[in-house]
Design a protein around this motif. Structure first.
Motif, PDB file in Angstrom:
ATOM      1  N   ASN A 101       0.826  -1.208   0.000  1.00 34.53           N
ATOM      2  CA  ASN A 101       0.000   0.000   0.000  1.00 34.53           C
ATOM      3  C   ASN A 101       0.861   1.260   0.000  1.00 34.53           C
ATOM      4  N   LEU A 102       1.982   1.212   0.682  1.00 28.10           N
ATOM      5  CA  LEU A 102       2.905   2.349   0.689  1.00 28.10           C
ATOM      6  C   LEU A 102       3.507   2.540  -0.698  1.00 28.10           C
ATOM      7  N   ILE A 103       3.834   1.448  -1.356  1.00 29.97           N
ATOM      8  CA  ILE A 103       4.369   1.535  -2.720  1.00 29.97           C
ATOM      9  C   ILE A 103       3.329   2.146  -3.649  1.00 29.97           C
ATOM     10  N   GLU A 104       2.081   1.693  -3.550  1.00 33.04           N
ATOM     11  CA  GLU A 104       1.017   2.241  -4.406  1.00 33.04           C
ATOM     12  C   GLU A 104       0.775   3.717  -4.131  1.00 33.04           C
ATOM     13  N   ALA A 105       0.811   4.125  -2.869  1.00 36.71           N
ATOM     14  CA  ALA A 105       0.617   5.535  -2.530  1.00 36.71           C
ATOM     15  C   ALA A 105       1.729   6.389  -3.140  1.00 36.71           C
ATOM     16  N   ASN A 106       2.942   5.886  -3.112  1.00 34.54           N
ATOM     17  CA  ASN A 106       4.060   6.620  -3.696  1.00 34.54           C
ATOM     18  C   ASN A 106       4.036   6.575  -5.216  1.00 34.54           C
TER      19      ASN A 106
END
Length: 193
Positions: A101-106
């Motif tokens: 989810n952090l990767i997708e947000a970035n």
């Protein structure tokens, strides 16, 4: 000799600036308005989460400013503010970091920039190791957030600056092309950049 070096460096900076300004094609009015609307749609949920989390944990303005400036939190409210933000953005679910989810947000912000994604993936692994054994969620979230900022600061600042320079080079506020209202919006966008 130092004066000659200063003059040479100054001339190179002027030449680079001229090249950047001349080489960028301004966006059309519709393209710029679409870009502004998209940015506003992406930023609004984040603003809402900031406000609601600040109220929920009784965070001070200093706590909010520290979060926005990437300064480590020192108060329990500041640390819980970070936990609230990460939970609301699905970075933390069931009291565990969700790296995907952090990767997708970035990715929404930085695109598929391979350098950013490689560094981000490595930082997530390293920072997840750092928080092993921390069970209090506010401390867990705050330590993870601080770790990620330390690991990613240089690369994200570099990419952000490159994009800001590109956007500034593409913007125009020619009064023949823009209404007064649109010109005000563009000024706000330029200020944000």
């Amino acid at each position: 000799m130092p004066l000659l070096n200063f003059v040479t460096i100054t001339l190179h900076v002027i030449a680079l600036t001229f090249y950047l300004v001349v080489s960028f094609k301004p966006l059309s009015k519709d393209e710029q308005m679409d870009r502004y609307q998209k940015m506003n749609e992406e930023v609004e949920p984040f603003r809402k989460n900031l406000t609601e989390c600040a109220r929920q944990v009784k965070a001070s303005m200093v706590d909010v400013e520290n979060f926005l400036k990437r300064v480590p939190q020192t108060t329990s409210q500041g640390k819980c503010f970070v936990a609230c933000i990460l939970k609301r953005n699905n970075i933390i679910k069931n009291n565990k970091v969700v790296g995907e989810n952090l990767i997708e947000a970035n990715r929404a912000v930085y695109g598929d920039d391979s350098e950013v994604m490689t560094r981000l993936t490595k930082a997530i692994v390293e920072c997840t190791r750092v928080i092993e054994g921390i069970f209090e969620i506010c401390e867990y979230a705050s330590v993870f957030n601080d770790c990620m900022h330390m690991k990613m600061e240089h690369i994200l600042d570099k990419v952000t600056m490159e994009r800001r320079m590109e956007a500034l080079g593409q913007m125009t506020s020619d009064p023949d092309q823009w209404t007064d209202e649109e010109d005000e919006i563009l000024k706000l966008v330029k200020d944000e950049l």
